[in-house]
Design a protein around this motif. Structure first.
Motif, mmCIF file in Angstrom:
data_model
loop_
_atom_site.group_PDB
_atom_site.id
_atom_site.type_symbol
_atom_site.label_atom_id
_atom_site.label_comp_id
_atom_site.label_asym_id
_atom_site.label_seq_id
_atom_site.Cartn_x
_atom_site.Cartn_y
_atom_site.Cartn_z
ATOM 1 N N ARG A 220 0.701 -1.601 0.177
ATOM 2 C CA ARG A 220 -0.151 -0.083 0.075
ATOM 3 C C ARG A 220 0.937 0.996 0.268
ATOM 4 N NH1 ARG A 220 -3.680 -3.195 3.902
ATOM 5 N NH2 ARG A 220 -5.079 -4.016 2.909
ATOM 6 N N VAL A 221 2.116 0.982 0.550
ATOM 7 C CA VAL A 221 2.819 2.287 1.383
ATOM 8 C C VAL A 221 3.519 2.895 -0.977
ATOM 9 C CG1 VAL A 221 4.872 2.953 1.068
ATOM 10 C CG2 VAL A 221 3.377 2.369 3.195
ATOM 11 N N SER A 222 3.460 1.226 -1.004
ATOM 12 C CA SER A 222 4.132 1.431 -2.758
ATOM 13 C C SER A 222 3.674 2.142 -3.199
ATOM 14 C CB SER A 222 4.911 0.420 -2.955
ATOM 15 O OG SER A 222 3.916 -0.491 -4.079
ATOM 16 N N ARG A 223 2.454 2.089 -3.776
ATOM 17 C CA ARG A 223 1.413 2.714 -4.329
ATOM 18 C C ARG A 223 0.410 4.100 -4.206
ATOM 19 N NH1 ARG A 223 -2.324 -0.433 -7.254
ATOM 20 N NH2 ARG A 223 -3.750 0.420 -6.591
ATOM 21 N N ILE A 224 0.738 4.441 -2.053
ATOM 22 C CA ILE A 224 0.371 5.892 -2.195
ATOM 23 C C ILE A 224 1.180 6.291 -2.488
ATOM 24 C CG2 ILE A 224 0.326 7.303 -0.305
ATOM 25 C CD1 ILE A 224 -1.059 5.416 1.597
ATOM 26 N N ARG A 225 2.708 6.715 -2.292
ATOM 27 C CA ARG A 225 3.927 7.257 -3.142
ATOM 28 C C ARG A 225 3.379 8.110 -4.004
ATOM 29 N NH1 ARG A 225 8.274 3.125 -0.302
ATOM 30 N NH2 ARG A 225 9.192 4.522 1.608
ATOM 31 N N PRO A 226 3.339 7.190 -5.145
ATOM 32 C CA PRO A 226 3.250 7.994 -6.674
ATOM 33 C C PRO A 226 2.024 8.379 -6.659
ATOM 34 C CG PRO A 226 3.031 5.763 -6.995
ATOM 35 C CD PRO A 226 2.904 5.930 -5.779
ATOM 36 N N LYS A 227 0.989 7.956 -6.019
ATOM 37 C CA LYS A 227 0.140 8.910 -5.565
ATOM 38 C C LYS A 227 0.080 10.449 -5.623
ATOM 39 C CE LYS A 227 -3.140 5.005 -6.111
ATOM 40 N NZ LYS A 227 -4.487 4.403 -5.746
ATOM 41 N N ILE A 228 0.747 10.424 -4.278
ATOM 42 C CA ILE A 228 1.414 11.450 -3.596
ATOM 43 C C ILE A 228 1.597 12.672 -4.216
ATOM 44 C CG2 ILE A 228 0.239 10.847 -1.381
ATOM 45 C CD1 ILE A 228 2.723 10.600 0.071
#
Length: 252
Positions: A220-228
């Motif tokens: 989830r962290v790996s998916r959140i990073r580019p989104k923010i």
């Protein structure tokens, strides 16, 4: 295996069943081709105050989810017609409720893929009824929104996070986050400046102990990073703290 599960579901159903009226029952859609397991799960959940709909055909899964818009989906991974991963990926743009993947397979890759497709939780078979119920209730509590006395909105430079609406924006543009991704982002952000261990994250978000193996938080962290707007290779907002957990960096 199902005989053992039947005894377990029936015994726990008698112990856990609640009697009050439920005018606003949470609606759960179970997409599972094992009819006996699906019916046992339905009976147990109905005894605990849920409204339950069953669907056995994966080919009908997407339409059922989008038409019914249930409060929670329990989705088997291996289904006839269309598998659970494909269903999850297809419905995510138009379904914001929690999705719990259910499978007999124990491969970590399946878990990672499910989370990457937008699943909120992952429960292996054989199903432990009380564990399933506890995880469902945790997902539904988070989906219902925050406690009224908590902090509602946080801002970090061009990133804004609103816990009342469960939305986030980057430079004014709404960020597409799954329910589980929002929960993790909010948890990290409201603890900005403090390292959160994986044990703390699991306890807060899932109500269970971290087993040292589960990779769902990392995914989830790996998916959140580019989104923010965070560089996955050199993150400046959500940093990994080796052997500990994650740090959401405060504004300087």
């Amino acid at each position: 295996m199902v005989d053992h599960l039947e005894q377990q579901f029936q015994a726990l159903g008698e112990q856990d069943a609640v009697t009050p009226d439920y005018p606003d029952q949470d609606h759960v859609l179970i997409i599972e081709d094992d009819q006996r397991l699906a019916e046992l799960t339905r009976d147990y959940l109905e005894a605990n105050g849920f409204q339950v709909t069953l669907e056995a055909d994966g080919a009908k899964g997407v339409d059922r989810i989008l038409t019914l818009q249930p409060d929670l989906v329990i989705l088997d991974l291996m289904l006839p017609g269309e598998d659970g991963l494909a269903i999850c990926r297809r419905v995510r743009p138009n379904f914001v409720g929690p999705i719990m993947m259910l499978t007999a397979r124990t491969d970590d890759l399946d878990q990672v893929l499910g989370l990457e497709m937008g699943a909120d939780d992952y429960v292996p078979k054989p199903v432990q009824p009380r564990v399933l119920l506890a995880r469902m209730r945790a997902l539904l509590r988070r989906a219902d929104g925050p406690a009224p006395d908590g902090e509602m909105r946080l801002k970090f430079e061009n990133l804004e996070i609103d816990n009342a609406t469960r939305e986030a924006w980057l430079s004014g543009d709404r960020i597409d986050l799954t329910s589980a991704e929002f929960d993790l982002l909010w948890l990290l952000a409201r603890n900005a400046g403090r390292v959160l261990t994986r044990e703390e994250i699991f306890s807060d978000l899932r109500g269970i102990k971290y087993d040292g193996q589960d990779r769902s938080i990392d995914v989830r962290v790996s998916r959140i990073r580019p989104k923010i707007g965070d560089d996955p290779n050199q993150p400046h907002r959500i940093k990994t703290v080796r052997s500990k957990g994650y740090l959401f960096v405060k504004d300087s």
